[in-house]
Enzyme design. Sequence first.
Site, PDB file in Angstrom:
ATOM      1  N   HIS A   1      -6.129  -4.064   1.705  1.00 51.22           N
ATOM      2  CA  HIS A   1      -4.885  -4.563   1.105  1.00 51.22           C
ATOM      3  C   HIS A   1      -5.307  -5.836   0.381  1.00 51.22           C
ATOM      4  CE1 HIS A   1      -0.802  -5.472   0.333  1.00 51.22           C
ATOM      5  NE2 HIS A   1      -0.318  -5.567   1.539  1.00 51.22           N
TER       6      HIS A   1
ATOM      7  N   ARG B   1       8.982  -5.918   1.112  1.00 49.07           N
ATOM      8  CA  ARG B   1       8.466  -7.225   0.685  1.00 49.07           C
ATOM      9  C   ARG B   1       7.351  -7.120  -0.341  1.00 49.07           C
ATOM     10  NH1 ARG B   1       8.523  -8.975   5.319  1.00 49.07           N
ATOM     11  NH2 ARG B   1       7.759 -11.099   5.173  1.00 49.07           N
ATOM     12  N   THR B   2       6.378  -6.195  -0.109  1.00 50.19           N
ATOM     13  CA  THR B   2       5.260  -6.118  -1.058  1.00 50.19           C
ATOM     14  C   THR B   2       5.719  -5.587  -2.396  1.00 50.19           C
ATOM     15  OG1 THR B   2       3.803  -5.657   0.791  1.00 50.19           O
ATOM     16  CG2 THR B   2       2.933  -5.229  -1.403  1.00 50.19           C
TER      17      THR B   2
ATOM     18  N   ARG C   1       0.714   2.129  -3.019  1.00 47.84           N
ATOM     19  CA  ARG C   1       0.588   1.952  -1.577  1.00 47.84           C
ATOM     20  C   ARG C   1       0.717   3.340  -0.941  1.00 47.84           C
ATOM     21  NH1 ARG C   1       3.493  -2.095   2.587  1.00 47.84           N
ATOM     22  NH2 ARG C   1       1.817  -3.366   1.752  1.00 47.84           N
TER      23      ARG C   1
ATOM     24  N   LYS D   1       6.485  19.222   1.871  1.00 42.16           N
ATOM     25  CA  LYS D   1       5.261  19.222   1.067  1.00 42.16           C
ATOM     26  C   LYS D   1       5.630  19.243  -0.400  1.00 42.16           C
ATOM     27  CE  LYS D   1       0.898  19.804   2.358  1.00 42.16           C
ATOM     28  NZ  LYS D   1      -0.386  20.391   2.135  1.00 42.16           N
TER      29      LYS D   1
END
Lengths: 307, 432, 178
Positions: free
Chosen positions: A136, A58-59, A108, A86
Amino acid sequence: MNLSRKDMLGIVDLSREEIDFILDTAESFKEISTRKIKKVPTLRGKTVITLFFEASTRTRTSFEIAAKRLSADTINISASTSSAVKGETLVDTARNLESMNPDIIIIRHSAAGSAHILAGLLEQSIINAGDGAHEHPTQALLDMLTIREKKGTMEGLRIAIVGDIAHSRVARSNIYGLTKMGADVAICGPATMMPMDIDQMGVSVYYKMEDAIKDADVVMMLRMQLERQERNLFPSLREYANHFSLNRDNINMAKDDVLVMHPGPINRGVEITPEIADGPYSVILEQVTNGVAVRMALLYLLSGGRK
Amino acid sequence: MKLLLKSGRVIDPSQDIDMVMDILIEDGKISRMEKDIPISETTPEDNLQIFDLKDTIVTPGLIDMHTHLREPGFEYKETVQTGSEAAVAGGFTSIACMANTDPVNDNRSVTEFIHMQARLTAMANVYPIAAVSKGQDGKVLAEFGDLKDAGAVAFSDDGNPVTDSGLMRHALEYACSFDMPMISHCEDTGLSSGGLMNEGFISTQLGLPGIPGIAEDVMVIRDIKLAGFTKTSVHIAHVSTAGSVQAVREARSAGINVTAETAPHYFTLTDATLRGFSTNFKMYPPLRGSGDVEAIKEGLQDGTIDAIASDHAPHSSVEKDVEFEYAANGIVGLETSLPLSLKLVHDGILTINQLIEKMSVNPANILKIPKGSLKTGSDADITVIDMNKMWTVDTDKFRSKGRNCPFNGWKLKGKAVMTIVGGDVKYADSEI
Amino acid sequence: MKKKKVVMDAGEIERSLTRIAYEILERNKGTDNLIIIGIRKGGILLAERLREKISTIEGTEIMSGTLDITLYRDDVLTTGKRPKLEKTYIPFPLDHKKVVLADDVLFTGRTIRAAMDALMDFGRPELIQLAVLIDRGHRELPIRADFIGETLPSSLWENVSVNLTDNRNTDEVVIEES
């Protein structure tokens, strides 16, 4: 006024005037999403990169739509931080991106402070889309826009935030923002999820829902992350739902015109019951609409880049 | 090779000396210490070096009893050689190095290897501290007797706590029977687990999981109780909280044999410095709040804390230039420890004599090594300090391989200007 | 003390607007599908006055809207500043409409270019005409006005302001050294 900042890393640094300015700008952008041609040429030719180390549809979609409606080119990068794999370090990833000359990078990451690393390293504008449990900012801004739209102001409103406060970046950013805007913020959650000394951030702390949401103008429910159960922070989802969910019975403690908010995605039946999530008090979907507007506003305001 | 050190203010707490004197060094030992040794009295040989140490302080060589030299296994971070170079640049003539190498120093061959590297390459005296448990796993005791024979000076699982109280009890008893010190890294991992910085208002603001002070306090109290019960002694490493200081203070008055050390960052920095998420402020124990910093200073002042030890923990960019939560714990300290500690003297918290005790005499006593004194006939391990020299910390100039230092750019007052180990000048500022 | 000269007073402005209103009606043969859209700050009151006059003359209401062109400016990202966004209000598609853009001063022509780009995103107008109170010359793009109150030669170091207020008696057009 101007937003003379290179980056948007957190609400903690913003002044009340800056928040008002961003929200005013966002309001002007809302109209564009209602047109038949949902595009303005403002960021034409600019490159916006979303660098998401944590999965989020969604973001990311919200940022992508915002950038595209401003005519920018968007690139989405999903990086994995699984410790079993890694791969490239964050610093190396950032330098590689820099060499491709983007204009804005949205990051993010599950580690707090990651956006700060990029902001210190790169000339590009960095927008923090969530760093660990830290901040946020775009979520808090869209939450504040929604409240301001519905209630006219945040000043003096009783706003309750309920859930896993300790691990919630949404809670932190909203606490910073709402207290700056003059709201009376009450937070509530199990004692195991309440960070030390949080009352020093200017909020009142409750461990019982009824006390927190009494006469509230806004109730913001946070998403309960199901993994928390394993770390002995609470014994079962059933117990959590019994004491900390918003439902038909306790909603009456709040004001009659209360706004019910949630950053999403909702765990139906855990922190919020379906009838409340879909009911008349809920502005959850408006939050999503405002999210695009707020992100358009930030992309527009920060796209000057270096000052 | 003879050295004549003239006109320095000699401070030797072991002999209760604090006055301007000359020191003559012959064959690596202190042969004379008097006011005004006239040069004509010594045979004018070609190999006599004379140093005018007016306006400096001359002390028994400083001893850092808590360092990590990373060899064997992590030579890219530091070696015995580079660590010792950093040591003498910081004014230290002797350093003790912890056992969390790869392989762990839990058997005589590793101890002997470290000794050999020290003999071949080191600028300072190096004293290996061996592990308490095999692999530092906290399950099975290491071979204390063998390790002592190989030249270890103490036992510690530092890096890890000894979580099993039963094992700790036996380790204390067993070490005591060999007359060997036990150094304890106090951490209750159940309470500290997942934490990245001190638990407090700052960690709440930053959204970083916290390590509460009591994670250290409960283990300090446990070790004190065990030492009292077994009638042995224990040395508490890197004390950082007011609770630990208080526990040690009370134990001391109850007659329990406990000693304690702290590191300069615990009386210089608070957890507020974590706000920029810089990994140069990330170590274990974490930086604490201002109340703890005050308690540490009080503990130093009233003698509760016996020693200052840097916990020099070099890491490379690979471990530190990453997201905060993935960064390794630790900062370097050998080259800033003395100057930061001198600030306690400048601020009137300690006298210079008390500081020398904490950085030379007491560490020597705790580790039971024949150092920390300028008595005639002692090894000529000497540190010369200019208390008023202004200088700026520049990590690019560090002798250590590690650059992970929170004090880069700091203007400090006072440093070691000459370090003599076994009669040889191993470090000297250009002006001397 | 900056030299300031009033080039149109309230009465002259009123008469110009009346003439422009009649010209718009004449050219477009009435009010069918006619929309007046005021640009940004300067054109909004002007558009409102024209709309009122036209309604009075013809006896019918005509549609109107406001347009903020900030996001379409060709210098929107090159200046460090971010001009404050005003609202755009065009609540109907512009397909087949006759759009009369209204602005107070026509100068370089860049504002009108941006306005036309914006209008295209709202549909396909049948035609776009431009009504301005003052044309002060110095075009940088090939743009011209259809309806002009007054042509006012000016130099580049002068500022032309149209000051309309709700109190019509204080309306004036002023030119001053900048």
